[in-house]
Design a protein around this motif. Structure first.
Motif: not given
Ligand code: URA
Length: 243
Positions: A24-31, A205-209
């Motif tokens: 399913p489509p993924l969300q853009a990186e949130p704040p 950002h790797p923290a987001y990943l």
């Protein structure tokens, strides 16, 4: 198709390479944090004529904003000061504040894997942050803090003079590019930063990943994009363009 290099990258990042492609489509990186970052406050620009050691000393002695009150130490950057690739993140976290080196925590390990996926070693590139001091509790940088550090960063990029800058994460990208455009719209394009219009590519950002492993495939696309652009820039400079 997942080729061998991508498979190795995804494996290093802990992604199952057999995940169906019709996810399913993924969300853009949130704040990462709640507060907006970008503001058009001019930087003091006193670093413009400093050499590398003078710049390092100026950063170490900096008291321009309140972050100097809570930092353990400044985090100048690490790597090859003549690197062709420069990675710019947001700000030091707890581990970076303790060790005085950017991207040494869990996110840093992932960034190191991303650098390796490009066929590079961490010591081949230069890694820095928009902010040289840790915001308390890892809160978002304030616009005034980004503005205070801006000339340090500009001078650092000028002295390294990389062929390509990778903006690591939403806050780094929005700060470098002085925009509030969402990261999803900044990816996949070539932007520019600073007086010499250094080319900039944006990735997550790797923290987001780490929080959203499903996005690691997109980060692979960003790295491919960066590598292709880098090859093109090298060809251009070999045939008489920017060196
Ligand atoms: N996140 C960043 O953006 N920079 C660091 O140095 C560490 C974590």
């Amino acid at each position: 198709m997942v080729d061998a290099r991508q498979a190795a990258y995804l494996q290093a990042l802990g992604v199952d390479v057999y995940v169906p492609r019709s996810a399913p489509p993924l969300q853009a990186e949130p704040p990462l944090h709640a507060e907006a970052v970008v503001e058009s406050t001019p930087s003091p620009d006193v670093a413009a004529n400093l050499d590398w050691n003078e710049l390092r000393a100026a950063v170490a002695a900096c008291q321009r904003c309140e972050l100097h009150l809570t930092r353990t130490q400044t985090v100048f950057g690490v790597g090859n000061p003549q690197a062709h690739w420069m990675f710019i993140g947001e700000a030091p976290g707890a581990e970076e504040d303790k060790q005085g080196e950017p991207f040494v925590g869990r996110a840093g390990q992932l960034l190191t894997s991303m650098i390796r996926a490009l066929g590079l070693r961490r010591e081949d590139v230069f890694i820095a942050n928009v902010l040289k001091c840790r915001p308390p509790d890892n809160r978002d940088p304030k616009a005034s803090e980004v503005a205070s550090c801006r000339d340090f960063l500009e001078r650092q990029v000028a002295l390294v003079n990389p062929k390509l800058v990778i903006a690591v994460g939403r806050i780094a990208a929005q700060s470098l590019l002085a925009t509030e455009t969402p990261i999803a719209k900044l990816r996949g394009k070539v932007h520019s930063f600073g007086a010499q219009a250094w080319p900039v590519v944006v990735t997550y950002h790797p923290a987001y990943l780490l929080r959203s492993p499903g996005e690691k495939r997109k980060s692979w696309q960003d790295l491919l994009h960066a590598r292709q652009l880098f090859s093109r820039l090298e060809q251009e400079s070999a045939s008489g363009g920017r060196s």
